[in-house]
Write an enzyme that holds these catalytic residues in place. Structure first.
Site, short mmCIF file in Angstrom:
data_model
loop_
_atom_site.label_atom_id
_atom_site.label_comp_id
_atom_site.label_asym_id
_atom_site.label_seq_id
_atom_site.Cartn_x
_atom_site.Cartn_y
_atom_site.Cartn_z
N CYS A 319 0.83 -1.20 0.00
CA CYS A 319 0.00 0.00 0.00
C CYS A 319 0.86 1.26 0.00
O CYS A 319 1.48 1.57 -1.01
CB CYS A 319 -0.96 -0.03 1.19
SG CYS A 319 -2.27 1.18 1.04
N HIS A 403 -3.67 -5.19 -0.30
CA HIS A 403 -3.34 -5.70 1.03
C HIS A 403 -3.36 -7.22 1.05
O HIS A 403 -4.41 -7.83 1.24
CB HIS A 403 -4.34 -5.17 2.06
CG HIS A 403 -4.15 -3.72 2.35
ND1 HIS A 403 -3.42 -3.26 3.40
CD2 HIS A 403 -4.59 -2.63 1.68
CE1 HIS A 403 -3.41 -1.95 3.39
NE2 HIS A 403 -4.11 -1.53 2.36
N GLU A 405 -2.40 -9.10 3.30
CA GLU A 405 -2.68 -9.61 4.64
C GLU A 405 -4.17 -9.67 4.92
O GLU A 405 -4.58 -10.20 5.96
CB GLU A 405 -1.97 -8.76 5.68
CG GLU A 405 -2.68 -7.48 6.09
CD GLU A 405 -2.56 -6.36 5.08
OE1 GLU A 405 -1.91 -6.59 4.05
OE2 GLU A 405 -3.11 -5.27 5.30
#
Lengths: 450, 508
Positions: A319, A403, A405
């Site tokens: 990001c 993202h 994650e």
């Protein structure tokens, strides 16, 4: 109506035979119509305990009003803190994960509009920590967004992890919240004119449309990264076999968890810390996500520029990390019209042609028309063609705009962490021999052979 | 996406003698001799199904003449096969320049790198046959979408479906329609006659799937050299046979509802003793949960097993998870291994009530991010492991008090829920599944909603969809009026609202 009833009553009282007739008719009509469920068994009605209420429903929630800088005013009711706020209004199309989104430091300074109409349904989980000392259900220890705007707030919540309602949580953290707003209309305005500033006022000011008490504040003029970054270095899982420095521009707890659960020892460094001085202590560098305008974090870019030239070990960014890495590599950034904040954005891997659904939250993107000779595109957004990642042609540097994650969002790209950690491990083994890292499986095999 | 066709005018409605005189001479007077023609079957009137007919600029198509010419009237009365012609204008229309198109153009080589090329000219679509309880009109929808997708790719289509009360058998869709029962015998006959290059089995519900599996087992498909497009037969078999299915899921550590397959009442009782009551009995290879139910003790199981075994040769005894949340995911995978979950749905009624009989809400409203994506990731893992190419439906039971979950069922075909998901989200699942069967990939296909973005996305709804089943039990005598694990509804109603209350009340 009552006349009719009385008449039929009197007539039935008059002649006992008519009772049996009317009973027969009633029975016949019942049979004819056919009810969906007929049971011979007697059943007992057990009243479930009432679900917890968000508010004391006897007190009327105060009014709230939202004004966009372009002039539109939306009225609703408040369910959070009673504080007027101002910020950049953005929308997310994610269906689930409001606790994760609201605590995501990337939403700092923003008024968050949820397009998912029903919010608050599963309450807010407690502040539980996992074995690494990271928050289990939140991405940071506070609500990061300025305010939230929802269409239909669920006053009753029900979930096994929930400990309080969304409204209580917002009020506790001093975050105002407004419900009963046509979020679809707001999104249409934002899509047409791009993201804008807005104000949220509560109480009498909302009824009178008095928005003058607070000015419009543009969070992108502030250095938001410095607001959310850690002040001092923090370390997690110190006994991991590989050491990673995380440059904290507003790191999400799940990013840290993704690294430590793969066995890495993680040291979180402040955003403007000159990591080049101590970078040889680490086996890899990670540049985290973060809020606001990347131009405000030029200090980090300068450190990264130096690192790209000197540090030959793996570097990975997510990001904001992608924006900073790109700027350090020599690319420009631009502000997207209304940003990409969703859990359903397709990103095409330009190395193998696979398309993955990603979780995204960014208002800026890299301009990738011209590339410095040693870098190339890594991911591209299939919907709007914007940049989603860059990769160095020879050195182990890469970064992605989305993202991997998740939290919230799809976990399709989690393998990027595996790749990063595996690369660090293999380089460490090459550099230092196997004395530091001996996988158990190999150990077992050798003993079996012996 | 669908407007790329100029539909042929209705053969009966627009008959004009002037036009006919212009068309008639060009109709071949003899049948083309690919196969023997009998009086009772068809005479092929015209063969070119390609867009390059001399009539491209004419306002009517040759089929008009076919139905009005006196010599052809006998054909119309006697045949079960009807042919139509219409042409595709996809090539003529230019799609507007979008960012998506640009990305796809630049990366075309990469996207198609490991996608096997599907080269077919003629494809047979197996319909669902007559409608029954447990199998409703949704397969008409999926079949029609598949035919539209095939047409758009310029492939000639043959449809087998004896149900005349369907859209898919209407003249504007398939090139030829056989109004014949969907059974192995009839299908073998049609396949031998038509010799298509490929066959689509996943668009006609359980009936088509079962027939397809049988055709493969009998060696008909391999003998005639017919490719099964989309999901391979082996995957269909694995997803249908519960023992194979449980083994397959164990390989990837996905918890599955533990079940014991038995074929006698005594075995069922023994298995139930081992698992512990209450238990659920399901029948393998069954439509709409036919012959399934719950048993709390050996007596109930005895009668239930006797009933179920009369309907199916094999029944499954499983631990009952009554009261768990029931969640479904609609997953799409292409041959390049790109996966998306188009929609997830949550049953208002907990486990124990058949999905067809429960109120269904899309998207799920009570799942947290952790639960939603745990199940989503599992669904993608399953579909990749099984090797589904096209559309697939995964049903879960989720413990309402923890992260424990179990896979109940995987339908490697377009199902009732797919039709609902498709309508709820606007994502043309069946259409995309058919395109994927033809070797297209998700990133390259267009998003039918926005027209400018890719089909490789997951619709994010800003509304709530509720489906309520409709029953018609008063038409049946002596039927148990309690809903349970076998489907009793005959249809369903869906409504869209900005709040849950709105959509629920609209359905009523």
């Amino acid at each position: 109506m009552s006349m009719l009833v009385r008449r039929s009553l009197s007539s039935s009282l008059a002649s006992p035979s008519s009772i049996s007739i009317s009973k027969a008719i009633a029975a016949a009509t019942l049979q004819k119509r056919g009810l969906a469920t007929v049971s011979d068994k007697p059943f007992t009605i057990t009243t479930p305990p009432p679900a917890p209420y968000a508010h004391n429903v006897t007190t009327k929630p105060p009014k709230a009003a939202l004004k966009l800088k372009s002039g539109e005013v939306f009225h609703g009711t408040s369910f959070g803190a009673n504080i007027p706020v101002s910020g950049e209004i953005v929308f997310t199309t994610s269906l689930v994960g409001y606790p994760e989104s609201m605590t995501d430091p990337s939403y700092r300074g923003q008024i968050l509009v949820f397009t998912q109409p029903l919010i608050g349904n599963y309450g807010v989980p407690g502040l539980f920590k996992d074995q690494y000392g990271l928050l289990k259900y939140f991405e940071s220890d506070r609500i990061q967004c300025e305010a939230i705007v929802v269409n239909d707030y669920a006053t009753r919540y029900s979930h096994w992890t929930a400990v309080e309602s969304l409204g209580e949580w917002c009020a506790r953290h001093g975050v105002p919240a407004i419900t009963g707003v046509d979020t679809r209309a707001i999104v249409h305005i934002l899509r047409d004119q791009g993201s804008t500033l807005s104000k949220l006022v509560i109480g009498d000011d909302a009824v009178n449309e008095n928005f003058n008490k607070i000015p419009y504040t543009d969070p992108n003029t502030r250095n938001l990264v410095s607001e959310v970054s850690t002040a001092v270095p923090v370390s997690y899982n110190p006994y991991g076999d590989i050491k990673i420095a995380v440059i904290d521009c507003g790191v999400k707890h799940n990013i840290l968890r993704s690294l430590v659960k793969r066995g890495a020892a993680v040291t979180v460094l402040p955003w403007n810390f000159d990591f080049n001085r101590i970078s040889d202590q680490f086996d890899g560098i990670f540049i985290s996500n973060g809020p606001g305008n990347p131009v405000k974090a030029m200090e980090t870019v300068q450190h990264l520029r130096k690192a790209i030239n000197t540090y030959k070990r793996p570097m990975f960014g997510i990001c904001m990390g992608n924006l900073l890495m790109g700027m350090a590599a020599g690319l420009d950034v631009r502000k997207l019209r209304f940003g990409n904040r969703a859990h359903n954005v397709p990103a095409l891997n330009l190395l193998n042609g696979k398309c993955q659904i990603t979780s995204q939250n960014h208002g800026y993107a890299l301009v990738d028309d011209k590339f410095p000779p040693s870098w190339r595109k890594f991911y591209v957004n299939v919907n709007d063609g914007s940049n989603e990642g860059i990769i160095h042609k020879t050195l182990p540097y890469k970064s992605v705009q989305f993202h991997p994650e998740a939290k919230g969002g799809p976990e399709d790209t989690e393998f990027l962490f595996d790749e990063f950690i595996d690369r660090i491990r293999s380089e460490k083994v090459q550099r230092e021999g196997t004395k530091f890292f001996v996988p158990e499986t190999i150990d077992q095999q050798t003993t079996r052979v012996a | 996406m669908y407007n790329n066709f100029i539909r042929s005018p209705s053969p009966v409605r627009r008959v004009s003698s002037i036009l006919l005189s212009r068309v008639q001479p060009s109709i071949p007077k003899v049948s083309r001799g690919f196969h023997k023609t009998t009086a009772s079957t068809t005479r092929r009137i015209f063969t070119p199904h390609t867009p390059t007919t001399p009539f491209q600029n004419s306002s009517i198509t040759p089929s008009l003449g076919a139905f009005t010419s006196p010599y052809l009237r006998s054909f119309r009365q006697t045949t079960t096969r009807i042919s139509y012609h219409f042409y595709n204008t996809t090539a003529v229309q230019h799609q507007e320049e979008s960012a998506h198109k640009k990305v796809v153009d630049e990366t075309r080589d990469l996207i198609f790198a490991d996608v096997p090329k599907v080269d077919v000219k003629k494809v047979l679509v197996v319909g669902s046959g007559g409608l029954s309880i447990g199998q409703a009109g949704e397969f008409d929808y999926s079949g029609s979408q598949a035919i539209k997708a095939l047409r758009e790719s310029g492939i000639s289509t043959i449809l087998v479906n004896p149900n005349i009360a369907t859209i898919q058998t209407s003249h504007a869709l398939a090139d030829s329609v056989y109004f014949l029962p969907v059974t192995v015998e009839y299908l073998t006959h049609i396949l031998e006659r038509e010799r298509p290059d490929g066959i689509l089995l996943t668009f006609g519900g359980q009936t088509a799937l079962n027939v397809g599996i049988k055709l493969e087992q009998m060696g008909v498909l391999s003998r005639l050299g017919i490719k099964v497009l989309g999901t391979p037969i082996r995957t269909l078999e694995v997803s249908e046979d519960r023992a194979l299915f449980a083994d397959a899921l164990k390989e990837i550590d996905i918890p599955v509802a533990e079940s014991t397959a038995v074929s006698s009442i005594d075995d069922a009782l023994a298995a139930a003793e081992k698992i512990g009551y209450p238990i659920i009995v399901r029948s393998a290879f069954a439509l709409g949960g036919l012959g399934s139910g719950f048993a709390n003790n050996p007596e109930e199981l005895h009668s239930l097993a006797a009933k179920s075994l009369s309907l199916s040769p094999q029944i499954l005894v499983e631990k009952s998870m009554k009261g768990w949340k029931e969640v479904e995911y609609e997953v799409v995978r292409d041959a390049a291994n790109n996966c998306i979950t188009v929609c997830n749905m949550e049953n208002f009624d907990p486990l124990g009530i058949h999905t067809g009989d429960s109120i269904v809400v899309a998207p799920s409203q009570t799942l947290s991010d952790e639960e939603y994506h745990m199940l989503r990731t599992a669904a993608i893992k399953i579909i990749r492991h099984l090797g589904v190419v096209g559309e697939c439906n995964v049903q879960y039971a989720l413990n309402p008090k923890s992260l424990e979950y179990k896979v109940i069922e995987v339908n490697a075909r377009l199902s009732r829920s797919s039709a609902l998901a498709s309508k709820a989200t606007g994502y043309p699942l069946a259409f995309v599944a058919a395109k994927i069967a033809l070797g297209h990939t998700l990133p390259e296909l267009h998003n039918a909603v926005t027209k400018t973005t890719t089909a490789c996305f997951e619709p994010s709804l800003d509304y709530i969809v509720t489906k309520i089943p409709r029953w018609d039990l008063s038409k049946f005598q002596h039927v148990n009026r309690e809903i349970g694990s076998s489907m009793k509804s005959v249809g369903e109603v869906m409504a869209i609202g900005r709040t849950f209350e709105e959509s629920l009340q609209k359905v009523n």
